[in-house]
Enzyme design. Structure first.
Site, short mmCIF file in Angstrom:
data_model
loop_
_atom_site.label_atom_id
_atom_site.label_comp_id
_atom_site.label_asym_id
_atom_site.label_seq_id
_atom_site.Cartn_x
_atom_site.Cartn_y
_atom_site.Cartn_z
N GLU A 9 -0.79 -9.25 -0.37
CA GLU A 9 -2.21 -9.50 -0.07
C GLU A 9 -3.05 -9.51 -1.36
O GLU A 9 -3.99 -10.29 -1.49
CB GLU A 9 -2.73 -8.43 0.90
CG GLU A 9 -2.07 -8.56 2.26
CD GLU A 9 -2.37 -7.38 3.17
OE1 GLU A 9 -2.02 -6.23 2.80
OE2 GLU A 9 -2.96 -7.58 4.24
N GLY A 58 0.63 -4.94 1.01
CA GLY A 58 -0.63 -4.97 0.25
C GLY A 58 -0.48 -5.65 -1.10
O GLY A 58 -1.45 -6.18 -1.65
N GLU A 94 4.55 -5.14 7.34
CA GLU A 94 3.73 -4.14 8.04
C GLU A 94 4.15 -3.91 9.48
O GLU A 94 4.14 -2.77 9.96
CB GLU A 94 2.24 -4.54 7.99
CG GLU A 94 1.58 -4.33 6.64
CD GLU A 94 1.70 -5.52 5.70
OE1 GLU A 94 2.55 -6.40 5.93
OE2 GLU A 94 0.94 -5.56 4.72
N ALA A 140 0.87 -1.17 0.00
CA ALA A 140 0.00 0.00 0.00
C ALA A 140 0.91 1.22 0.00
O ALA A 140 2.08 1.14 0.40
CB ALA A 140 -0.88 -0.03 1.23
N1 DAK Z 1 4.62 3.15 -0.87
C1 DAK Z 1 4.99 4.31 -1.48
N2 DAK Z 1 6.12 4.44 -2.21
C2 DAK Z 1 6.90 3.36 -2.34
C3 DAK Z 1 6.58 2.12 -1.73
C4 DAK Z 1 5.37 2.04 -0.97
N3 DAK Z 1 4.94 0.90 -0.40
N4 DAK Z 1 7.56 1.24 -2.02
C5 DAK Z 1 8.46 1.92 -2.79
N5 DAK Z 1 8.07 3.18 -2.98
C6 DAK Z 1 8.74 4.23 -3.74
C7 DAK Z 1 9.97 4.72 -2.99
O1 DAK Z 1 9.61 5.68 -2.00
C8 DAK Z 1 10.79 5.32 -4.11
O2 DAK Z 1 10.25 6.58 -4.45
P1 DAK Z 1 11.22 7.84 -4.80
O3 DAK Z 1 12.08 8.01 -3.62
O4 DAK Z 1 11.99 7.38 -6.02
O5 DAK Z 1 10.26 8.96 -5.06
C9 DAK Z 1 10.50 4.37 -5.27
O6 DAK Z 1 9.28 3.70 -4.93
C10 DAK Z 1 11.59 3.33 -5.47
O7 DAK Z 1 11.78 2.68 -4.23
P2 DAK Z 1 13.24 2.53 -3.56
O8 DAK Z 1 14.14 3.65 -3.94
O9 DAK Z 1 13.01 2.32 -2.08
O10 DAK Z 1 13.75 1.19 -4.25
P3 DAK Z 1 14.77 0.12 -3.65
O11 DAK Z 1 15.07 -0.81 -4.78
O12 DAK Z 1 15.90 0.78 -2.94
O13 DAK Z 1 13.94 -0.69 -2.54
C11 DAK Z 1 12.00 -1.84 -1.67
C12 DAK Z 1 12.83 -1.45 -2.94
C13 DAK Z 1 10.72 -2.55 -2.17
C14 DAK Z 1 12.81 -2.80 -0.81
C15 DAK Z 1 11.66 -0.56 -0.88
O14 DAK Z 1 11.10 0.41 -1.78
C16 DAK Z 1 10.68 -0.79 0.23
O15 DAK Z 1 11.02 -1.31 1.31
N6 DAK Z 1 9.43 -0.36 0.02
C17 DAK Z 1 8.38 -0.45 1.00
C18 DAK Z 1 7.91 -1.88 1.12
C19 DAK Z 1 6.87 -2.00 2.20
O16 DAK Z 1 7.16 -1.77 3.39
N7 DAK Z 1 5.67 -2.37 1.80
C20 DAK Z 1 4.57 -2.55 2.71
C21 DAK Z 1 3.79 -1.29 2.74
S1 DAK Z 1 2.62 -1.35 4.03
C22 DAK Z 1 -4.39 -1.33 6.13
C23 DAK Z 1 -4.45 -1.29 4.78
C24 DAK Z 1 -3.39 -1.69 4.04
C25 DAK Z 1 -2.22 -2.07 4.63
C26 DAK Z 1 -2.16 -2.09 5.99
C27 DAK Z 1 -3.23 -1.69 6.75
N8 DAK Z 1 -5.51 -0.89 6.96
C28 DAK Z 1 -6.13 0.29 6.56
C29 DAK Z 1 -5.69 -1.46 8.22
C30 DAK Z 1 -1.09 -2.41 3.84
C31 DAK Z 1 0.11 -1.97 4.22
C32 DAK Z 1 1.28 -2.08 3.37
O17 DAK Z 1 1.26 -2.61 2.29
#
Ligand code: DAK
Length: 260
Positions: free
Chosen positions: A114, A111, A134, A66
């Protein structure tokens, strides 16, 4: 349909849906979720689509989760609304009366994992990475991850992935049963299309009822589930495709299903 973040294509009887925000690793913001909802509503209505492939644009990510930038300042009410929006579209995909194959071309996180779990079949590219990070962001998985992951790979393995937030590679995902198959990245769409075409060559009504029987049946006790299966089996005999499938077999000729 004019969409900012989704590409929709049709090829023979297949729909290919691509989440297209590669600069943000295809992270799911509200706009993308709303567009996904719209595109799957259209697919549901289209009798000429027999199977769907869902994938991500670019070479790095299926969906990296997400959208954290959008979520970070949400209050409790906004977070609940965002969660409800995600849950309703993911459930729509799960209940869609057509099979959905997720072609996982890179990061499949949070997400994104998921979303893949709400599809029927998952094919991963050898470089894909999976995880539910998360807890490290101070939240629980909110789009059904705690529920679908535990049902798919078992409670112990799901707890390990969710509590640690660690990333695993495609081979480990395959070992755990999270993905059906791992293929070379340049063959991913070819493999997904080949599988979708094989499915689409069977009677679409039968495939639809098989999906319902499995998805709904696993939530029932076994006695109710086998009765539900028998109901659906009976329903097949009201279809032209059942007559065609069996006639073609007896006459030793190629079958031609009409999705009726
Ligand atoms: N959201 C927004 N932007 C994201 C992103 C994300 N999840 N993942 C990557 N990006 C963006 C980065 O900020 C970066 O943007 P710029 O800086 O270039 O503007 C661009 O994509 C490239 O990412 P990186 O520079 O970080 O690329 P790397 O190769 O160095 O790293 C990575 C790739 C996938 C390891 C890293 O980007 C990363 O850790 N990303 C986040 C992964 C993550 O934590 N995903 C889970 C998100 S939480 C709920 C509803 C939904 C959810 C929960 C609760 N309720 C309402 C209860 C769901 C939650 C989630 O999914």
């Amino acid at each position: 349909m004019v969409m900012e973040n989704i590409i929709f294509e049709e090829e023979d009887n297949l729909a290919i849906v691509t989440i297209n925000r590669p600069k943000a690793l295809n992270a799911l913001n509200s706009e993308t979720l709303i567009e996904l909802d719209e595109v799957f509503s259209e697919i549901e209505k289209d009798n000429n689509i027999y199977a769907v492939i869902l994938t991500g644009a670019g070479e790095k990510a299926f969906v990296a989760g997400a959208d954290i930038s959008e979520m970070k300042d949400m209050n409790v009410i906004e977070a609940r609304q965002f969660g409800r929006l995600g849950n309703s579209i993911f459930r729509k995909i799960e209940l869609l009366e057509k099979p959905v194959i997720a072609a996982l071309n890179g990061f499949t996180l949070g997400g994104g994992c998921e979303l893949a779990l709400s599809c029927d079949i998952r094919i991963a590219c050898s470089k894909a990475k999976f995880g539910q990070p998360e807890a490290g962001l101070g939240i629980t998985p909110g789009f059904g991850g705690t529920q679908r992951l535990a049902r798919l790979i078992g409670i112990g393995a799901a707890k390990e992935l969710i509590f640690t937030g660690k990333m695993i590679d495609s081979n480990e995902a395959y070992r755990l049963g999270l993905v059906n198959k791992v293929v070379e990245c340049d063959k991913l769409m070819e493999e997904a299309k080949a599988m979708a075409k094989t499915i689409a060559s069977n009677a679409p009504v039968a495939v639809k009822l098989c999906k319902a029987a499995i998805n709904r049946g696993v939530q029932m006790d076994i006695d109710t589930a086998v009765m539900y299966e028998a109901e659906l089996f009976g329903e097949c005999f009201a279809t032209e495709d059942q007559k065609e499938g069996m006639e073609a077999f007896v006459q030793k000729r190629a079958k031609s299903f009409k999705n009726r």
